[in-house]
Design a protein around this motif. Structure first.
Motif, mmCIF file in Angstrom:
data_model
loop_
_atom_site.group_PDB
_atom_site.id
_atom_site.type_symbol
_atom_site.label_atom_id
_atom_site.label_comp_id
_atom_site.label_asym_id
_atom_site.label_seq_id
_atom_site.Cartn_x
_atom_site.Cartn_y
_atom_site.Cartn_z
ATOM 1 N N TYR A 68 66.592 -94.812 5.967
ATOM 2 C CA TYR A 68 67.123 -94.040 7.080
ATOM 3 C C TYR A 68 65.968 -93.261 7.712
ATOM 4 N N TYR A 69 66.061 -93.067 9.003
ATOM 5 C CA TYR A 69 65.047 -92.318 9.733
ATOM 6 C C TYR A 69 65.707 -91.375 10.713
ATOM 7 N N SER A 70 65.046 -90.265 10.969
ATOM 8 C CA SER A 70 65.505 -89.407 12.048
ATOM 9 C C SER A 70 65.196 -90.103 13.372
ATOM 10 N N ASP A 71 65.927 -89.754 14.387
ATOM 11 C CA ASP A 71 65.709 -90.377 15.699
ATOM 12 C C ASP A 71 64.300 -90.099 16.216
ATOM 13 N N SER A 72 63.749 -88.957 15.848
ATOM 14 C CA SER A 72 62.448 -88.567 16.374
ATOM 15 C C SER A 72 61.296 -89.397 15.816
ATOM 16 N N VAL A 73 61.491 -90.053 14.681
ATOM 17 C CA VAL A 73 60.400 -90.833 14.083
ATOM 18 C C VAL A 73 60.719 -92.320 13.993
ATOM 19 N N LYS A 74 61.938 -92.691 14.308
ATOM 20 C CA LYS A 74 62.342 -94.096 14.198
ATOM 21 C C LYS A 74 61.454 -94.971 15.072
ATOM 22 N N GLY A 75 60.969 -96.056 14.493
ATOM 23 C CA GLY A 75 60.089 -96.959 15.223
ATOM 24 C C GLY A 75 58.619 -96.607 15.100
ATOM 25 N N ARG A 76 58.315 -95.420 14.582
ATOM 26 C CA ARG A 76 56.916 -94.993 14.417
ATOM 27 C C ARG A 76 56.549 -94.810 12.943
ATOM 28 N N PHE A 77 57.493 -94.358 12.136
ATOM 29 C CA PHE A 77 57.233 -94.092 10.717
ATOM 30 C C PHE A 77 57.900 -95.175 9.871
ATOM 31 N N ILE A 78 57.279 -95.465 8.738
ATOM 32 C CA ILE A 78 57.846 -96.426 7.790
ATOM 33 C C ILE A 78 57.802 -95.824 6.398
ATOM 34 N N ILE A 79 58.970 -95.760 5.760
ATOM 35 C CA ILE A 79 59.050 -95.259 4.390
ATOM 36 C C ILE A 79 59.125 -96.442 3.438
ATOM 37 N N SER A 80 58.461 -96.312 2.306
ATOM 38 C CA SER A 80 58.489 -97.371 1.294
ATOM 39 C C SER A 80 58.293 -96.743 -0.075
ATOM 40 N N ARG A 81 58.531 -97.530 -1.098
ATOM 41 C CA ARG A 81 58.347 -97.015 -2.462
ATOM 42 C C ARG A 81 57.891 -98.141 -3.372
ATOM 43 N N ASP A 82 57.215 -97.747 -4.427
ATOM 44 C CA ASP A 82 56.763 -98.684 -5.459
ATOM 45 C C ASP A 82 57.264 -98.120 -6.774
ATOM 46 N N ASN A 83 58.379 -98.622 -7.243
ATOM 47 C CA ASN A 83 58.977 -98.076 -8.469
ATOM 48 C C ASN A 83 58.120 -98.341 -9.703
ATOM 49 N N ALA A 84 57.351 -99.380 -9.677
ATOM 50 C CA ALA A 84 56.472 -99.660 -10.824
ATOM 51 C C ALA A 84 55.414 -98.565 -10.971
ATOM 52 N N LYS A 85 55.021 -97.976 -9.835
ATOM 53 C CA LYS A 85 54.027 -96.904 -9.850
ATOM 54 C C LYS A 85 54.656 -95.523 -9.696
ATOM 55 N N ASN A 86 55.992 -95.488 -9.547
ATOM 56 C CA ASN A 86 56.691 -94.206 -9.383
ATOM 57 C C ASN A 86 56.145 -93.428 -8.189
ATOM 58 N N THR A 87 55.920 -94.147 -7.097
ATOM 59 C CA THR A 87 55.364 -93.527 -5.895
ATOM 60 C C THR A 87 56.185 -93.879 -4.662
ATOM 61 N N MET A 88 56.016 -93.078 -3.645
ATOM 62 C CA MET A 88 56.668 -93.292 -2.360
ATOM 63 C C MET A 88 55.631 -93.055 -1.268
ATOM 64 N N LEU A 89 55.723 -93.806 -0.197
ATOM 65 C CA LEU A 89 54.777 -93.690 0.906
ATOM 66 C C LEU A 89 55.501 -93.401 2.217
ATOM 67 N N LEU A 90 54.792 -92.786 3.121
ATOM 68 C CA LEU A 90 55.268 -92.627 4.487
ATOM 69 C C LEU A 90 54.120 -92.997 5.420
ATOM 70 N N GLN A 91 54.223 -94.147 6.046
ATOM 71 C CA GLN A 91 53.236 -94.578 7.021
ATOM 72 C C GLN A 91 53.636 -94.007 8.370
ATOM 73 N N MET A 92 52.762 -93.200 8.939
ATOM 74 C CA MET A 92 53.065 -92.525 10.206
ATOM 75 C C MET A 92 52.128 -93.056 11.290
ATOM 76 N N ASN A 93 52.699 -93.701 12.278
ATOM 77 C CA ASN A 93 51.935 -94.283 13.370
ATOM 78 C C ASN A 93 52.293 -93.599 14.685
ATOM 79 N N SER A 94 51.444 -93.794 15.669
ATOM 80 C CA SER A 94 51.678 -93.227 17.011
ATOM 81 C C SER A 94 52.054 -91.752 16.922
ATOM 82 N N LEU A 95 51.278 -91.019 16.173
ATOM 83 C CA LEU A 95 51.592 -89.611 15.933
ATOM 84 C C LEU A 95 51.522 -88.797 17.212
ATOM 85 N N LYS A 96 52.405 -87.804 17.281
ATOM 86 C CA LYS A 96 52.508 -86.920 18.432
ATOM 87 C C LYS A 96 52.265 -85.476 17.983
#
Length: 125
Positions: free
Chosen positions: A59-87
């Motif tokens: 899920y994404y807020s409307d303000s970041v949808k299409g620019r941010f990508i959330i992902s996770r790697d459960n094997a590493k117990n980590t989560m990422l947020l790729q933020m593009n076209s930052l304002k």
């Protein structure tokens, strides 16, 4: 001791990219929803993105949808947020969060059982 530790924040020009990481320790969060929130100076904390335990639902807020990508790697117990076209309006302290239950619940309730300490993201115009 359960900890969520964010990294990857910094200063970037508008239009640039940053990738935030959240490293979890003390327990496994593979069955839990995880997400990102942010708080700008003088404003309330707001929801940014959430991801289910499997990673299949996001899920994404409307303000970041299409620019941010959330992902996770459960094997590493980590989560990422790729933020593009930052304002400049993306400038805030970004917090990693985790909770039992669904990502939809995290988004709807703005609540989490675990929070990171936050990492500053500053976008210059």
């Amino acid at each position: 001791q359960v900890q969520l530790v964010e990294s990857g924040g910094g200063l970037v020009q508008a239009g640039g990219s940053l990738r935030l990481s959240c490293a979890a320790s003390g327990r496994t969060f593979s069955s839990d929803a995880m997400g990102w929130f942010r708080q700008a100076p003088g404003k309330e904390r707001e929801f940014v993105a959430a991801i289910s335990g499997t990673g299949f639902t996001t899920y994404y807020s409307d303000s970041v949808k299409g620019r941010f990508i959330i992902s996770r790697d459960n094997a590493k117990n980590t989560m990422l947020l790729q933020m593009n076209s930052l304002k400049p309006e993306d400038t805030a302290v970004y917090y990693c969060a985790a909770r039992t239950g669904t990502a939809a619940t995290m988004r709807a309730t703005m609540s989490a059982g675990y929070w990171g300490q936050g990492t500053q993201v500053t976008v210059s115009s």
